[in-house]
Design an enzyme around this catalytic site. Sequence first.
Site, PDB file in Angstrom:
ATOM      1  N   THR A  84      10.419  -6.227 -15.331  1.00 50.16           N
ATOM      2  CA  THR A  84      11.696  -6.913 -15.499  1.00 50.16           C
ATOM      3  C   THR A  84      11.520  -8.377 -15.857  1.00 50.16           C
ATOM      4  O   THR A  84      12.299  -8.943 -16.634  1.00 50.16           O
ATOM      5  CB  THR A  84      12.532  -6.795 -14.209  1.00 50.16           C
ATOM      6  OG1 THR A  84      12.783  -5.411 -13.948  1.00 50.16           O
ATOM      7  CG2 THR A  84      13.859  -7.521 -14.336  1.00 50.16           C
ATOM      8  N   SER A 130       6.994  -1.182 -14.700  1.00 45.32           N
ATOM      9  CA  SER A 130       6.063  -0.874 -13.614  1.00 45.32           C
ATOM     10  C   SER A 130       5.980   0.617 -13.252  1.00 45.32           C
ATOM     11  O   SER A 130       4.928   1.057 -12.784  1.00 45.32           O
ATOM     12  CB  SER A 130       6.357  -1.712 -12.367  1.00 45.32           C
ATOM     13  OG  SER A 130       7.649  -1.485 -11.880  1.00 45.32           O
ATOM     14  N   THR A 185       8.415  -4.981 -10.491  1.00 41.34           N
ATOM     15  CA  THR A 185       8.446  -4.986  -9.030  1.00 41.34           C
ATOM     16  C   THR A 185       8.344  -3.597  -8.400  1.00 41.34           C
ATOM     17  O   THR A 185       7.983  -3.486  -7.228  1.00 41.34           O
ATOM     18  CB  THR A 185       9.729  -5.668  -8.519  1.00 41.34           C
ATOM     19  OG1 THR A 185      10.874  -4.978  -9.024  1.00 41.34           O
ATOM     20  CG2 THR A 185       9.769  -7.119  -8.939  1.00 41.34           C
ATOM     21  N   ASP A 186       8.653  -2.532  -9.134  1.00 40.59           N
ATOM     22  CA  ASP A 186       8.667  -1.204  -8.512  1.00 40.59           C
ATOM     23  C   ASP A 186       7.309  -0.804  -7.951  1.00 40.59           C
ATOM     24  O   ASP A 186       7.223  -0.180  -6.889  1.00 40.59           O
ATOM     25  CB  ASP A 186       9.124  -0.143  -9.523  1.00 40.59           C
ATOM     26  CG  ASP A 186      10.628  -0.187  -9.773  1.00 40.59           C
ATOM     27  OD1 ASP A 186      11.322  -0.918  -9.045  1.00 40.59           O
ATOM     28  OD2 ASP A 186      11.103   0.505 -10.698  1.00 40.59           O
TER      29      ASP A 186
END
Length: 323
Positions: free
Chosen positions: A13, A55, A88-89
Amino acid sequence: MKKNILLIHTGGTISMSEDTSGAVKPGTNNPLTQGTDHLSGLADLVVEEPFNLPSPHITPKEMMELKYILEDYDKKGNIDGAVITHGTDTLEETAYFLDLTCQASFPVVVTGAMRSSNEIGSDGLYNLISSIRVASSPDAKGKGVLVVLNDEIHTAVNVTKTHTSNISTFQSPQYGPIGIVTKRGVLFHHTPTKHENYPVLDISKKVSLIKAYAGMDSSILKAILGLKVDGVVIEALGQGNLPPAALEGVKDLIKNNIPVVIVSRSFAGIVQDVYGYEGGGKHLKELGVIFSNGLNGQKARIKLLVALTKTDNMDEIAEMFMF
């Protein structure tokens, strides 16, 4: 004097934009690679972009690639720290993998963003600036891989994503951050007492992760056995307990020399061999199940992948998870 900082962009992101329909996705160019000039006052940057992936597309293959990039620059010298931008995942998994395996001697910081580059309130640039400042700090050395977002500094081993969209999503349950980033400087208020690291040349094993639930039986465990996996991590109930109907599947896995690692599906706390009833932690320990010391499921899976590159001996793997 400005430090030499290696900046590695991997996607996520933090490098995406929102289009007119509201969809957030990668563009032709990573906006972060176009705007490093205004970061020049923070450090002398060496920029790499080995891939540009959301991610959920990251695998151990990409994690290994990052490890080798970091180690190659460490061998060349003249790098004082590194910052990796990441979606971030799966950020915590990449950070923990590098924490376990990377041999680079300089500080490594992983960061990301919850809002894309052109959204109102975008947090990406701010997190990147904070991360460069942390990677430049002499106090960051020797603390393992760090995760920096939202003015907080976390260890890779403890941090986890706790909210789907809030910018304060990254937290370290039970322990909290080990430092903060302020306008005046980088302040560490805790120092990790232990750090484990294993030299790894490849990641080729297959480890499955499943979550226990009320009424769980052995069917999914037997199916996993048929998939020829090398290890299994189970997010068990409470302090490390399973429904009795699941035990046959656990026994079959262990009988086939497939390590079964137990963590808790609970948000905080560690698993322990406390309960002596059928399927309780004490019973599972007697069956040969390995208890993990405080890791969540996704990190225990990363650790088991690493452990299986070193040994297939159950006792040796269990000893690694006691750390």
